[in-house]
Write a protein that holds these residues in place. Structure first.
Motif, PDB file in Angstrom:
ATOM      1  N   HIS A 223     -14.273   5.718 -11.678  1.00 15.34           N
ATOM      2  CA  HIS A 223     -14.920   5.426 -10.390  1.00 15.34           C
ATOM      3  C   HIS A 223     -15.146   3.929 -10.225  1.00 15.34           C
ATOM      4  CE1 HIS A 223     -18.470   5.114  -7.644  1.00 15.34           C
ATOM      5  NE2 HIS A 223     -17.715   5.929  -6.947  1.00 15.34           N
ATOM      6  N   GLN A 224     -15.637   3.275 -11.265  1.00 18.02           N
ATOM      7  CA  GLN A 224     -15.835   1.824 -11.220  1.00 18.02           C
ATOM      8  C   GLN A 224     -14.511   1.084 -11.088  1.00 18.02           C
ATOM      9  OE1 GLN A 224     -18.433   1.886 -14.979  1.00 18.02           O
ATOM     10  NE2 GLN A 224     -19.214   0.118 -13.870  1.00 18.02           N
ATOM     11  N   ALA A 225     -13.489   1.639 -11.738  1.00 18.14           N
ATOM     12  CA  ALA A 225     -12.193   0.957 -11.770  1.00 18.14           C
ATOM     13  C   ALA A 225     -11.491   0.986 -10.426  1.00 18.14           C
ATOM     14  CB  ALA A 225     -11.303   1.602 -12.838  1.00 18.14           C
ATOM     15  N   ARG A 226     -11.846   1.944  -9.587  1.00 15.12           N
ATOM     16  CA  ARG A 226     -11.114   2.134  -8.337  1.00 15.12           C
ATOM     17  C   ARG A 226     -10.999   0.848  -7.525  1.00 15.12           C
ATOM     18  NH1 ARG A 226     -12.080   6.567  -3.461  1.00 15.12           N
ATOM     19  NH2 ARG A 226     -11.563   5.111  -1.828  1.00 15.12           N
ATOM     20  N   ASP A 227     -12.053   0.066  -7.451  1.00 16.94           N
ATOM     21  CA  ASP A 227     -12.035  -1.176  -6.667  1.00 16.94           C
ATOM     22  C   ASP A 227     -11.413  -2.342  -7.429  1.00 16.94           C
ATOM     23  OD1 ASP A 227     -13.246   0.079  -4.525  1.00 16.94           O
ATOM     24  OD2 ASP A 227     -15.272  -0.444  -5.170  1.00 16.94           O
ATOM     25  N   ASN A 228     -10.976  -2.073  -8.676  1.00 15.93           N
ATOM     26  CA  ASN A 228     -10.395  -3.136  -9.504  1.00 15.93           C
ATOM     27  C   ASN A 228      -8.938  -2.869  -9.850  1.00 15.93           C
ATOM     28  OD1 ASN A 228     -12.719  -5.116 -10.585  1.00 15.93           O
ATOM     29  ND2 ASN A 228     -13.578  -3.059 -10.352  1.00 15.93           N
ATOM     30  N   ILE A 229      -8.344  -1.889  -9.181  1.00 16.39           N
ATOM     31  CA  ILE A 229      -6.952  -1.538  -9.446  1.00 16.39           C
ATOM     32  C   ILE A 229      -6.129  -1.781  -8.189  1.00 16.39           C
ATOM     33  CG2 ILE A 229      -5.369   0.376  -9.967  1.00 16.39           C
ATOM     34  CD1 ILE A 229      -7.534   1.547 -11.742  1.00 16.39           C
ATOM     35  N   GLU A 230      -5.017  -2.470  -8.352  1.00 18.50           N
ATOM     36  CA  GLU A 230      -4.156  -2.749  -7.206  1.00 18.50           C
ATOM     37  C   GLU A 230      -3.550  -1.461  -6.670  1.00 18.50           C
ATOM     38  OE1 GLU A 230      -1.350  -5.584  -8.699  1.00 18.50           O
ATOM     39  OE2 GLU A 230      -2.813  -7.214  -8.748  1.00 18.50           O
ATOM     40  N   ARG A 231      -3.273  -1.458  -5.362  1.00 14.66           N
ATOM     41  CA  ARG A 231      -2.865  -0.244  -4.669  1.00 14.66           C
ATOM     42  C   ARG A 231      -1.634   0.400  -5.289  1.00 14.66           C
ATOM     43  NH1 ARG A 231      -2.337  -0.732   1.636  1.00 14.66           N
ATOM     44  NH2 ARG A 231      -0.667  -2.168   1.042  1.00 14.66           N
TER      45      ARG A 231
ATOM     46  N   PHE B  27      -0.861   0.801  -8.219  1.00 19.01           N
ATOM     47  CA  PHE B  27      -1.167   1.526  -9.459  1.00 19.01           C
ATOM     48  C   PHE B  27      -2.203   2.624  -9.250  1.00 19.01           C
ATOM     49  CE2 PHE B  27      -0.362  -2.987 -10.876  1.00 19.01           C
ATOM     50  CZ  PHE B  27       0.968  -2.773 -11.193  1.00 19.01           C
ATOM     51  N   MET B  28      -2.640   2.822  -8.012  1.00 24.88           N
ATOM     52  CA  MET B  28      -3.708   3.781  -7.762  1.00 24.88           C
ATOM     53  C   MET B  28      -3.285   5.221  -8.038  1.00 24.88           C
ATOM     54  SD  MET B  28      -6.658   2.612  -7.143  1.00 24.88           S
ATOM     55  CE  MET B  28      -7.347   4.170  -6.598  1.00 24.88           C
ATOM     56  N   SER B  29      -2.024   5.561  -7.790  1.00 27.93           N
ATOM     57  CA  SER B  29      -1.597   6.944  -8.036  1.00 27.93           C
ATOM     58  C   SER B  29      -1.743   7.297  -9.514  1.00 27.93           C
ATOM     59  CB  SER B  29      -0.158   7.160  -7.569  1.00 27.93           C
ATOM     60  OG  SER B  29       0.732   6.281  -8.238  1.00 27.93           O
ATOM     61  N   ASP B  30      -1.420   6.346 -10.409  1.00 25.86           N
ATOM     62  CA  ASP B  30      -1.611   6.580 -11.842  1.00 25.86           C
ATOM     63  C   ASP B  30      -3.086   6.785 -12.172  1.00 25.86           C
ATOM     64  OD1 ASP B  30       1.096   6.269 -13.049  1.00 25.86           O
ATOM     65  OD2 ASP B  30       0.960   4.285 -12.159  1.00 25.86           O
ATOM     66  N   ALA B  31      -3.931   5.930 -11.614  1.00 28.04           N
ATOM     67  CA  ALA B  31      -5.358   6.004 -11.911  1.00 28.04           C
ATOM     68  C   ALA B  31      -5.978   7.293 -11.384  1.00 28.04           C
ATOM     69  CB  ALA B  31      -6.079   4.786 -11.329  1.00 28.04           C
ATOM     70  N   ILE B  32      -5.580   7.710 -10.181  1.00 24.53           N
ATOM     71  CA  ILE B  32      -6.105   8.951  -9.626  1.00 24.53           C
ATOM     72  C   ILE B  32      -5.627  10.143 -10.436  1.00 24.53           C
ATOM     73  CG2 ILE B  32      -6.154  10.444  -7.606  1.00 24.53           C
ATOM     74  CD1 ILE B  32      -7.784   7.833  -7.425  1.00 24.53           C
ATOM     75  N   ALA B  33      -4.361  10.133 -10.828  1.00 22.32           N
ATOM     76  CA  ALA B  33      -3.851  11.202 -11.691  1.00 22.32           C
ATOM     77  C   ALA B  33      -4.638  11.244 -13.001  1.00 22.32           C
ATOM     78  CB  ALA B  33      -2.365  10.991 -11.973  1.00 22.32           C
ATOM     79  N   GLY B  34      -4.950  10.068 -13.533  1.00 18.73           N
ATOM     80  CA  GLY B  34      -5.733  10.002 -14.756  1.00 18.73           C
ATOM     81  C   GLY B  34      -7.119  10.595 -14.582  1.00 18.73           C
ATOM     82  N   ALA B  35      -7.772  10.274 -13.469  1.00 18.65           N
ATOM     83  CA  ALA B  35      -9.098  10.822 -13.201  1.00 18.65           C
ATOM     84  C   ALA B  35      -9.046  12.345 -13.090  1.00 18.65           C
ATOM     85  CB  ALA B  35      -9.668  10.215 -11.919  1.00 18.65           C
TER      86      ALA B  35
ATOM     87  N   THR C 298     -15.619  11.616  -5.106  1.00 18.10           N
ATOM     88  CA  THR C 298     -15.795  10.241  -4.657  1.00 18.10           C
ATOM     89  C   THR C 298     -14.564   9.390  -4.970  1.00 18.10           C
ATOM     90  OG1 THR C 298     -18.179  10.408  -4.998  1.00 18.10           O
ATOM     91  CG2 THR C 298     -17.268   8.197  -4.834  1.00 18.10           C
ATOM     92  N   ILE C 299     -14.000   9.594  -6.161  1.00 18.07           N
ATOM     93  CA  ILE C 299     -12.820   8.830  -6.560  1.00 18.07           C
ATOM     94  C   ILE C 299     -11.631   9.118  -5.662  1.00 18.07           C
ATOM     95  CG2 ILE C 299     -11.089   8.545  -8.402  1.00 18.07           C
ATOM     96  CD1 ILE C 299     -13.346   9.136 -10.416  1.00 18.07           C
ATOM     97  N   THR C 300     -11.437  10.376  -5.300  1.00 19.66           N
ATOM     98  CA  THR C 300     -10.215  10.771  -4.606  1.00 19.66           C
ATOM     99  C   THR C 300     -10.315  10.667  -3.086  1.00 19.66           C
ATOM    100  OG1 THR C 300     -10.927  13.094  -4.679  1.00 19.66           O
ATOM    101  CG2 THR C 300      -9.487  12.304  -6.464  1.00 19.66           C
TER     102      THR C 300
END
Length: 204
Positions: free
Chosen positions: A130-138, A140-148, A195-197
């Protein structure tokens, strides 16, 4: 997976998969740990690649926190296997054995403690995502959301072990505490993932 010296983390991925499919252990707890660890790695991927493009102290702090979580999470796969095997050994003791009931209660304590510990670390990993969401470039967001989502699924998966084993604890109070903790962790994970998604992948 080279950070671990224990046997599960030395398996080839296909060997681990086949063992899960055919053998009593590793079971859902260990599989949940592996899934959560991979999910956290995807969140860290987004942070690390973004950091390479545009370094910041806040992003580096999140990376370091994620690496610490990964180090603490990974060994719980083996702990889950050991806890389950000890529990089954206690249940399998002769019913005339005077120490059987006590052994079951003690083994159940660990069989509940390990998945709760795993769930708490998954909870922390979701908070990090959740904290990382605003610190990840767009990009790479699909990877981060999949990870969450993987972390969230792992948390719910490992909590099934808490529910399954809580009834074998030594007292109603211990059972109720475990089930209350399970409920709180599940509800918080659902809220954080939502919230993340929400609006996570804006269109270019």
């Amino acid at each position: 997976m080279t950070q671990q010296d224990d046997s599960l983390w030395q398996h080839r991925l296909s060997d681990f998969r086949d063992a899960v499919a055919r053998e009593p252990m590793p079971g859902c707890g260990a599989t949940a740990v592996v899934s959560a660890d991979l999910g956290l790695a995807l969140v860290l991927k987004g942070l690390n690649l973004s950091q390479q493009h545009d370094a910041s102290a806040s992003r580096q702090a999140l990376i370091e926190e994620g690496e610490s979580l990964k180090t603490r999470l990974s060994p719980l796969a083996e702990e889950d296997v050991a806890a389950f095997e000890a529990f089954m050994a206690a249940v399998g003791r002769d019913r005339e054995d005077d120490g059987r009931t006590r052994a079951i209660h003690e083994a159940a304590d660990t069989a509940v403690e390990v998945p709760l510990k795993t769930a708490h670390l998954c909870d922390a990993a979701l908070a990090l995502a959740h904290q990382a969401r605003d610190n990840i470039e767009r990009q790479f967001m699909s990877d981060a959301i999949a990870g969450a989502r993987l972390i969230h699924a792992a948390l719910h998966g490992v909590l099934l072990n808490v529910e399954a084993n809580a009834g074998r604890l030594g007292s109603d109070a211990a059972r109720d505490r475990a089930l209350h903790a399970r409920q709180g962790l599940a509800q918080r994970a659902d809220a954080v993932l939502a919230t993340i998604t929400t609006g996570a992948l804006p269109q270019a």
